[in-house]
Design a protein around this motif. Structure first.
Motif, short mmCIF file in Angstrom:
data_model
loop_
_atom_site.label_atom_id
_atom_site.label_comp_id
_atom_site.label_asym_id
_atom_site.label_seq_id
_atom_site.Cartn_x
_atom_site.Cartn_y
_atom_site.Cartn_z
N TYR A 67 -0.76 0.58 23.45
CA TYR A 67 0.20 0.91 24.51
C TYR A 67 1.13 2.06 24.08
CZ TYR A 67 3.40 -0.02 28.40
OH TYR A 67 4.16 0.09 29.53
N MET A 68 1.56 2.02 22.86
CA MET A 68 2.42 3.07 22.30
C MET A 68 1.67 3.82 21.21
SD MET A 68 5.22 2.70 24.04
CE MET A 68 6.37 3.75 23.16
N ASP A 69 1.88 5.11 21.15
CA ASP A 69 1.32 5.92 20.08
C ASP A 69 2.30 5.84 18.91
OD1 ASP A 69 0.47 7.84 18.29
OD2 ASP A 69 -0.07 9.28 19.85
N SER A 70 1.93 5.03 17.93
CA SER A 70 2.81 4.77 16.79
C SER A 70 2.24 5.33 15.50
CB SER A 70 3.03 3.26 16.66
OG SER A 70 3.54 2.72 17.85
N ARG A 71 1.33 6.29 15.60
CA ARG A 71 0.69 6.82 14.39
C ARG A 71 1.70 7.39 13.40
NH1 ARG A 71 -3.91 10.22 17.42
NH2 ARG A 71 -2.21 10.33 18.92
N GLU A 72 2.66 8.16 13.88
CA GLU A 72 3.66 8.75 12.97
C GLU A 72 4.53 7.66 12.34
OE1 GLU A 72 7.23 12.08 12.91
OE2 GLU A 72 6.07 11.81 14.73
N LEU A 73 4.93 6.70 13.14
CA LEU A 73 5.76 5.59 12.66
C LEU A 73 5.04 4.81 11.57
CD1 LEU A 73 8.33 3.79 13.09
CD2 LEU A 73 6.98 2.52 14.77
N ILE A 74 3.78 4.48 11.81
CA ILE A 74 3.02 3.69 10.84
C ILE A 74 2.74 4.51 9.58
CG2 ILE A 74 0.77 2.62 10.44
CD1 ILE A 74 0.94 1.70 13.44
N ALA A 75 2.39 5.78 9.75
CA ALA A 75 2.10 6.63 8.59
C ALA A 75 3.33 6.77 7.69
CB ALA A 75 1.64 8.00 9.06
N LYS A 76 4.49 6.85 8.31
CA LYS A 76 5.72 7.09 7.55
C LYS A 76 6.29 5.81 6.93
CE LYS A 76 9.66 10.10 7.98
NZ LYS A 76 10.38 11.03 8.83
N TYR A 77 6.19 4.66 7.63
CA TYR A 77 6.91 3.46 7.18
C TYR A 77 6.03 2.23 6.99
CZ TYR A 77 10.93 6.26 8.45
OH TYR A 77 11.85 7.27 8.53
N ASN A 78 4.71 2.37 6.94
CA ASN A 78 3.85 1.21 6.77
C ASN A 78 4.21 0.48 5.48
OD1 ASN A 78 1.84 -0.60 7.36
ND2 ASN A 78 0.22 0.62 6.45
N GLY A 79 4.56 -0.78 5.59
CA GLY A 79 4.97 -1.59 4.45
C GLY A 79 6.47 -1.68 4.26
N ASP A 80 7.22 -0.72 4.76
CA ASP A 80 8.68 -0.76 4.69
C ASP A 80 9.17 -1.21 6.07
OD1 ASP A 80 11.41 -0.40 4.56
OD2 ASP A 80 11.32 1.67 3.82
N TRP A 81 9.14 -2.52 6.31
CA TRP A 81 9.37 -3.05 7.66
C TRP A 81 10.79 -2.85 8.14
CZ3 TRP A 81 5.03 -2.66 9.55
CH2 TRP A 81 3.89 -3.01 8.86
N GLU A 82 11.76 -2.75 7.25
CA GLU A 82 13.14 -2.47 7.68
C GLU A 82 13.22 -1.08 8.30
OE1 GLU A 82 15.86 -4.51 7.66
OE2 GLU A 82 14.60 -6.12 6.91
N ALA A 83 12.67 -0.10 7.60
CA ALA A 83 12.67 1.28 8.10
C ALA A 83 11.81 1.39 9.36
CB ALA A 83 12.19 2.24 7.03
N PHE A 84 10.68 0.69 9.36
CA PHE A 84 9.79 0.68 10.52
C PHE A 84 10.56 0.23 11.75
CE2 PHE A 84 6.79 -1.27 13.42
CZ PHE A 84 5.66 -0.47 13.36
N ALA A 85 11.24 -0.92 11.64
CA ALA A 85 11.98 -1.48 12.78
C ALA A 85 13.07 -0.53 13.27
CB ALA A 85 12.59 -2.83 12.39
N LYS A 86 13.76 0.12 12.35
CA LYS A 86 14.85 1.03 12.73
C LYS A 86 14.35 2.28 13.43
CE LYS A 86 17.98 -0.43 9.10
NZ LYS A 86 18.49 -0.15 7.77
N ASN A 87 13.11 2.66 13.17
CA ASN A 87 12.59 3.92 13.71
C ASN A 87 11.65 3.76 14.89
OD1 ASN A 87 13.56 6.30 11.99
ND2 ASN A 87 13.14 4.68 10.51
N ILE A 88 11.48 2.55 15.40
CA ILE A 88 10.62 2.34 16.57
C ILE A 88 11.02 3.25 17.73
CG2 ILE A 88 10.05 0.69 18.40
CD1 ILE A 88 9.81 -1.46 16.19
N PRO A 89 12.31 3.32 18.10
CA PRO A 89 12.64 4.15 19.26
C PRO A 89 12.41 5.65 19.04
CG PRO A 89 14.47 2.69 18.69
CD PRO A 89 13.47 2.62 17.57
N ASN A 90 12.44 6.10 17.79
CA ASN A 90 12.32 7.52 17.49
C ASN A 90 10.89 8.00 17.30
OD1 ASN A 90 15.16 7.45 17.33
ND2 ASN A 90 15.05 6.92 15.17
N LEU A 91 10.03 7.15 16.76
CA LEU A 91 8.70 7.59 16.34
C LEU A 91 7.55 6.88 17.03
CD1 LEU A 91 9.32 7.98 12.50
CD2 LEU A 91 9.27 9.77 14.24
#
Length: 161
Positions: free
Chosen positions: A14-38
Motif C-alpha cells: 500500500y505504501m512505498d517504504s523502500r527508502e524507509l526500510i533501506a535506511k532503518y531496517n532493524g532500528d525500529w525506533e528510527a523506523f517508527a519516527k520516520n514513517i511519515p517522512n519516508l
C-alpha cells in the motif's frame, strides 16, 4: 453471512517504504519516527485496491509488522486515509492491525496471530503481501487467493499450495 475481507500489507504494498526500510531496517525506533517522512502512497497499488472494493463486496483489513507504539498507529491511519483520498477510512470502511508492542517474532508468526483474530469476525478470501514467508503462511492457512506483490515491477504473483 460473514463479511469477506482482503488482507493488505502496508509497507511495500500500500505504501512505498523502500527508502524507509533501506535506511532503518532493524532500528525500529528510527523506523517508527520516520514513517511519515519516508513512506509514500503507492498509487498503482492503491488505485487497484480501490477498484477491487468497488467491484467486489469485500472489506480491506490492513495488516502490518509496524509496532503499535508511539505515533505509529496514528501515522498508519493517516497514511491509509490520505493515500486513498478518503475512500478507506480506518474504523469505518477498513480496519488496521499492527504488531503488538515488544513483539519481535518473525512476520509470518505475527500475521498468523492476526489472521486468527480476523477470522473471528471476517472471512479473508484474498491476501496480498510482499513477504513470501507471509504469503506461504496464508496459503497454508487456507486463504483462497494469495498474491505476492513486487513493488519494483508493480506485479502480482499468485501463490498456491
Amino acid at each position: 453471512m460473514t463479511q469477506k475481507a482482503v488482507l493488505v500489507d502496508i509497507d511495500n504494498c500500500y505504501m512505498d517504504s523502500r527508502e524507509l526500510i533501506a535506511k532503518y531496517n532493524g532500528d525500529w525506533e528510527a523506523f517508527a519516527k520516520n514513517i511519515p517522512n519516508l513512506s509514500v502512497p503507492n498509487r498503482p497499488f492503491i488505485d487497484g485496491l480501490i477498484e477491487l472494493v468497488k467491484t467486489v463486496d469485500i472489506i480491506p483489513i490492513f495488516t502490518t509488522g509496524r509496532e503499535d507504539k508511539g505515533d505509529v498507529l496514528s501515522d498508519s491511519i493517516k497514511q491509509i486515509d490520505e493515500g486513498s483520498n478518503g475512500v478507506f477510512v480506518v474504523g469505518k470502511t477498513c480496519f488496521l492491525m499492527l504488531r503488538e508492542k515488544n513483539d519481535f517474532r518473525k512476520g509470518d508468526l505475527v500475521k498468523k496471530d492476526m489472521l486468527d483474530a480476523i477470522r473471528t469476525h471476517y472471512d479473508p478470501i484474498v491476501a496480498i503481501d510482499d513477504d513470501m514467508d507471509i504469503c506461504q503462511m496464508y496459503v497454508e492457512n487456507g486463504i483462497p487467493k494469495v498474491f505476492h506483490y513486487n513493488i519494483e515491477s508493480n506485479e502480482f504473483q499468485e501463490i498456491s499450495a
